[in-house]
Design a protein around this motif. Sequence first.
Motif, PDB file in Angstrom:
ATOM      1  N   VAL A  22       0.997  -1.322   0.178  1.00 20.63           N
ATOM      2  CA  VAL A  22       0.089  -0.059   0.087  1.00 20.63           C
ATOM      3  C   VAL A  22       1.049   1.177   0.049  1.00 20.63           C
ATOM      4  O   VAL A  22       1.510   1.516   1.066  1.00 20.63           O
ATOM      5  CB  VAL A  22      -0.998   0.036   1.360  1.00 20.63           C
ATOM      6  N   PRO A  23       0.774   2.185  -1.212  1.00 18.64           N
ATOM      7  CA  PRO A  23       1.677   3.284  -1.081  1.00 18.64           C
ATOM      8  C   PRO A  23       1.154   4.152  -0.025  1.00 18.64           C
ATOM      9  O   PRO A  23      -0.040   4.332   0.485  1.00 18.64           O
ATOM     10  CB  PRO A  23       1.520   3.863  -2.208  1.00 18.64           C
ATOM     11  N   LEU A  24       2.208   5.004   0.702  1.00 15.26           N
ATOM     12  CA  LEU A  24       2.063   5.856   1.616  1.00 15.26           C
ATOM     13  C   LEU A  24       1.500   7.318   0.998  1.00 15.26           C
ATOM     14  O   LEU A  24       1.769   7.724  -0.105  1.00 15.26           O
ATOM     15  CB  LEU A  24       3.156   6.259   2.307  1.00 15.26           C
ATOM     16  N   PRO A  25       0.487   7.747   1.652  1.00 13.73           N
ATOM     17  CA  PRO A  25       0.073   9.044   0.799  1.00 13.73           C
ATOM     18  C   PRO A  25       0.994  10.083   0.745  1.00 13.73           C
ATOM     19  O   PRO A  25       2.030  10.307   1.683  1.00 13.73           O
ATOM     20  CB  PRO A  25      -1.076   9.651   2.000  1.00 13.73           C
ATOM     21  N   GLU A  26       0.971  11.040  -0.136  1.00 12.54           N
ATOM     22  CA  GLU A  26       2.097  12.054  -0.678  1.00 12.54           C
ATOM     23  C   GLU A  26       1.846  13.116   0.195  1.00 12.54           C
ATOM     24  O   GLU A  26       0.719  13.302   0.877  1.00 12.54           O
ATOM     25  CB  GLU A  26       1.562  12.518  -1.990  1.00 12.54           C
ATOM     26  N   GLY A  27       2.783  14.022   0.467  1.00 14.05           N
ATOM     27  CA  GLY A  27       2.844  14.997   1.291  1.00 14.05           C
ATOM     28  C   GLY A  27       4.019  14.769   2.007  1.00 14.05           C
ATOM     29  O   GLY A  27       4.936  14.086   1.978  1.00 14.05           O
ATOM     30  N   VAL A  28       3.959  15.699   3.168  1.00  9.03           N
ATOM     31  CA  VAL A  28       5.009  15.807   4.144  1.00  9.03           C
ATOM     32  C   VAL A  28       4.844  14.780   5.245  1.00  9.03           C
ATOM     33  O   VAL A  28       3.947  14.365   5.869  1.00  9.03           O
ATOM     34  CB  VAL A  28       5.002  17.023   5.052  1.00  9.03           C
ATOM     35  N   ARG A  29       5.959  13.766   5.005  1.00  6.79           N
ATOM     36  CA  ARG A  29       5.945  12.658   5.931  1.00  6.79           C
ATOM     37  C   ARG A  29       7.237  12.692   6.886  1.00  6.79           C
ATOM     38  O   ARG A  29       8.182  12.680   6.484  1.00  6.79           O
ATOM     39  CB  ARG A  29       5.754  11.426   5.178  1.00  6.79           C
ATOM     40  N   GLN A  30       6.908  12.462   8.326  1.00  2.00           N
ATOM     41  CA  GLN A  30       8.051  12.648   9.069  1.00  2.00           C
ATOM     42  C   GLN A  30       7.861  11.597  10.386  1.00  2.00           C
ATOM     43  O   GLN A  30       6.913  10.862  10.200  1.00  2.00           O
ATOM     44  CB  GLN A  30       8.178  13.996   9.891  1.00  2.00           C
ATOM     45  N   VAL A  31       9.250  11.319  10.791  1.00  2.00           N
ATOM     46  CA  VAL A  31       9.284  10.210  11.778  1.00  2.00           C
ATOM     47  C   VAL A  31       9.171  11.246  13.105  1.00  2.00           C
ATOM     48  O   VAL A  31       9.872  11.755  13.364  1.00  2.00           O
ATOM     49  CB  VAL A  31      10.550   9.223  11.804  1.00  2.00           C
ATOM     50  N   GLU A  32       8.193  10.727  13.917  1.00  2.00           N
ATOM     51  CA  GLU A  32       8.043  11.545  15.396  1.00  2.00           C
ATOM     52  C   GLU A  32       8.507  10.444  16.283  1.00  2.00           C
ATOM     53  O   GLU A  32       8.006   9.385  16.547  1.00  2.00           O
ATOM     54  CB  GLU A  32       6.523  11.868  15.402  1.00  2.00           C
ATOM     55  N   LYS A  33       9.406  11.199  17.122  1.00  2.00           N
ATOM     56  CA  LYS A  33       9.903  10.456  18.217  1.00  2.00           C
ATOM     57  C   LYS A  33       8.869  10.421  19.393  1.00  2.00           C
ATOM     58  O   LYS A  33       7.975  11.199  19.547  1.00  2.00           O
ATOM     59  CB  LYS A  33      11.083  11.119  18.850  1.00  2.00           C
TER      60      LYS A  33
END
Length: 395
Positions: free
Chosen positions: A314-325
């Motif tokens: 399943v592709p991830l949605p486009e846009g700003v994607r970040q890893v949150e601690k």
Amino acid sequence: MLIAFSGVLGAAEVESAPPPAKQEPAKEEYLPGVAFSQGITEITGVAISPLLGVSSVGAWRYWKTPAEARAALPWYAQPWAWGTGLVLLTLCFLKDSLGTAVPGLLKKPFDMVELFENKASALVASGAFVPLVAAEMAKHLDAEKAAVAVPTAWLGGETVAFIDLSWLMIPGAVVAFLLVWICSHAINVLIILSPFSTVDAGLKLLRTALLAMIGVVYAIAPWLAAAFCVVLILIAAWLAPAAMRLAIFGARFAGDILLPWRGKRRATPENPHVFTLGRLAGLPPRTGGRLVLLDDGTAVFRYRRWCVLDERTVPLPEGVRQVEKGILSPSLVHGGEEKMATLLLFLPRYRGHEEKVAEHLKLQGVREHPMARGFAAVKEWLKGVLRRGPAEVRS
């Protein structure tokens, strides 16, 4: 709380010379259907809380049995079995009672230990307790000559074969037990995920109230308790898929917290283990899989249906994607600061690997969790308050 289902045999026949024979417990005389109602009530109650159920039934049967026949009781009715269970239940009660006065995070390791205790108790109950109850139910059905007529055919012509219902009783009882248990076990998983001790106490109170309700209804009418338990089993069958996903997620999450060295050895930042939190492309929450970067540079979520069937992406949605601690584990967030949505939750083993994950999957960086920023501010404040000597002034 639960009602024991078996009684005690009368004294064995004795001859004139030998000493009296050893008594053995046997089934009581029941009205038709009462033994079945009692058995299904016991199985459902034990499934809701295996340790409490098995210990209660064992203690009840032990005290209702004459002293000379107690040696022949099943294992769960022996003092070493139900006594150990009651001691463990007392420790859990003290942990929950004292835990409401401390922050939830300090109590979580003990809740995680209880999570695995619940699994072990269910394993013992499903393999060594439920079959005994089902076998006793089958004996009563056999005494009532319960059977099913099945038409068959052979070379000499058509005939009828009779299938004893007792053949179906044990597997059916085990399946019913597992359906109810997996839904009850979801409460343990919700407890380790909840950061509030009051919520933990409320969830356990809800489970205990349901268990007490079964006992009260049985005291009113055994057939009514059996009908109530059948309704619970049907509801559990409907909720079982979601409860199973939650149980798998809780086991892996708690395993990484209790055995961090094991999780760190198995961490793979290039294709990390994740679980869905919301509806990602129609997937139900807590679907487990991995984040993978395809050859064309697209980051996708890859999983297997029912953990063993065909693999899907399943592709991830486009846009700003970040890893949150996070406090216990990182997460993958999507969107801007005004509207940030959490898509996936990483296992705790990936704490400290946030930068590697973001770099390999070509994400838009790493951000601090709001609660983590609050803890950092409190830490700096405490360092300033407790610092000895004059503070250093920088120009």
